[in-house]
Design an enzyme around this catalytic site. Structure first.
Site, PDB file in Angstrom:
ATOM      1  N   SER A 132      -5.103  -6.962   9.379  1.00 20.70           N
ATOM      2  CA  SER A 132      -4.090  -7.206   8.247  1.00 20.70           C
ATOM      3  C   SER A 132      -3.900  -5.984   7.459  1.00 20.70           C
ATOM      4  O   SER A 132      -2.713  -5.830   7.153  1.00 20.70           O
ATOM      5  CB  SER A 132      -4.686  -8.110   7.070  1.00 20.70           C
ATOM      6  N   HIS A 174      -6.517  -6.335  -0.337  1.00 24.74           N
ATOM      7  CA  HIS A 174      -5.518  -5.561   0.834  1.00 24.74           C
ATOM      8  C   HIS A 174      -4.718  -4.503   0.046  1.00 24.74           C
ATOM      9  O   HIS A 174      -4.283  -4.663  -1.200  1.00 24.74           O
ATOM     10  CB  HIS A 174      -4.551  -6.551   1.153  1.00 24.74           C
TER      11      HIS A 174
END
Length: 269
Positions: A44, A251
């Site tokens: 990711s 993230h």
């Protein structure tokens, strides 16, 4: 009677030599196709989760037009760009699903991998929901996995990448510290949990850098680029817990991709 035979043999040898020379010259005259393709692999952090601008064709892989691979490819001329990084990918997923575009014409490969293998998503869930003691225990378990199992998984993946793309320059990017220590957060995780999480990121980067070096790959450390932009800093480039989009939690934001990962990758590429 012998001279005509000798002359014929000499003529044959000269003809063969001429053909060999001509063939060699032609081979050198025909240019070989350069290894200039770029393939972006990984999890990711490479697909761009958290940056927004997701490509509809990527589905659950959540590949972003604002990810560092997409930004780099848009700014550089390459014969091809293949973007196969995928949200949640482990080393086994990269091996099974992402290596198709690699070939002898691949000149550059980027990859982040190892965080999902080590169970970072579960670690962060434990740290958020179960308190400092459980968090410290979960991070210790992740570091144990990094020592016992992850090196072999990385070796298998890196060997396969090199076999499929023998001419490629491979850049293995690491992971940033998630928290600024000490930081400005007045709520959320206690400092002991934040420190344990950062220490686990350090451990993952150390293991990954060693395996990358042993395979002749370049390890690119993004921690300096993110320094001062972690969670609990004044200008974070990482999402904290994002209730309305949990997948994006922990993230990089679009700035984390463009100002954190992209410059580091550009220098390493």
């Amino acid at each position: 009677m012998r001279q005509p035979r000798i002359a014929a043999r000499v003529s044959s040898l000269l003809l063969a030599a001429a053909c060999t020379f001509t063939g060699s010259a032609l081979a050198h005259a025909v240019p070989q196709e350069a290894a200039t393709g770029y393939v972006a692999l990984g999890d990711s952090y490479s697909s761009g989760v958290g940056a927004g601008g997701y490509l509809s064709s990527a589905g659950s892989c959540r590949r972003s037009s604002r990810s560092y691979p997409a930004l780099w490819a848009a700014a550089h001329t390459r014969s091809s760009f293949s973007f196969t990084a995928c949200n949640g990918a482990r080393t086994s997923d990269v091996l099974a699903d992402q290596l198709g575009p690699l070939n002898r014409r691949t000149g550059l490969v980027s990859i982040t991998v190892g965080g999902s293998d080590s169970g970072f998503s579960g670690v962060m869930t434990t740290c958020v929901l179960r308190g400092a003691g459980a968090c410290v225990s979960a991070t210790a378990g992740a570091r144990s996995y990094m020592d016992r199992t992850l090196p072999g998984d990385l070796d298998r993946l890196y060997r396969t990448i090199r076999r499929k793309a023998p001419a490629a320059h491979v850049v293995v990017l690491g992971y940033p510290h998630l928290y600024k220590r000490p930081g400005g957060c007045t709520s959320g995780l206690p400092d002991s949990s934040r420190s344990a999480i950062n220490n686990t990121v350090d451990h993952l980067n150390t293991v990954t850098a060693k395996r990358a070096a042993d395979h002749g790959f370049t390890f690119a450390d993004v921690r300096p680029a993110f320094s001062g932009h972690e969670i609990c800093s004044a200008a974070p480039w990482l999402h904290s817990v994002t209730v309305l989009a949990l997948t994006e939690s922990y993230h990089p934001t679009a700035l984390g991709q463009s100002r954190g990962y992209l410059p580091v990758f550009t220098r390493a590429a």
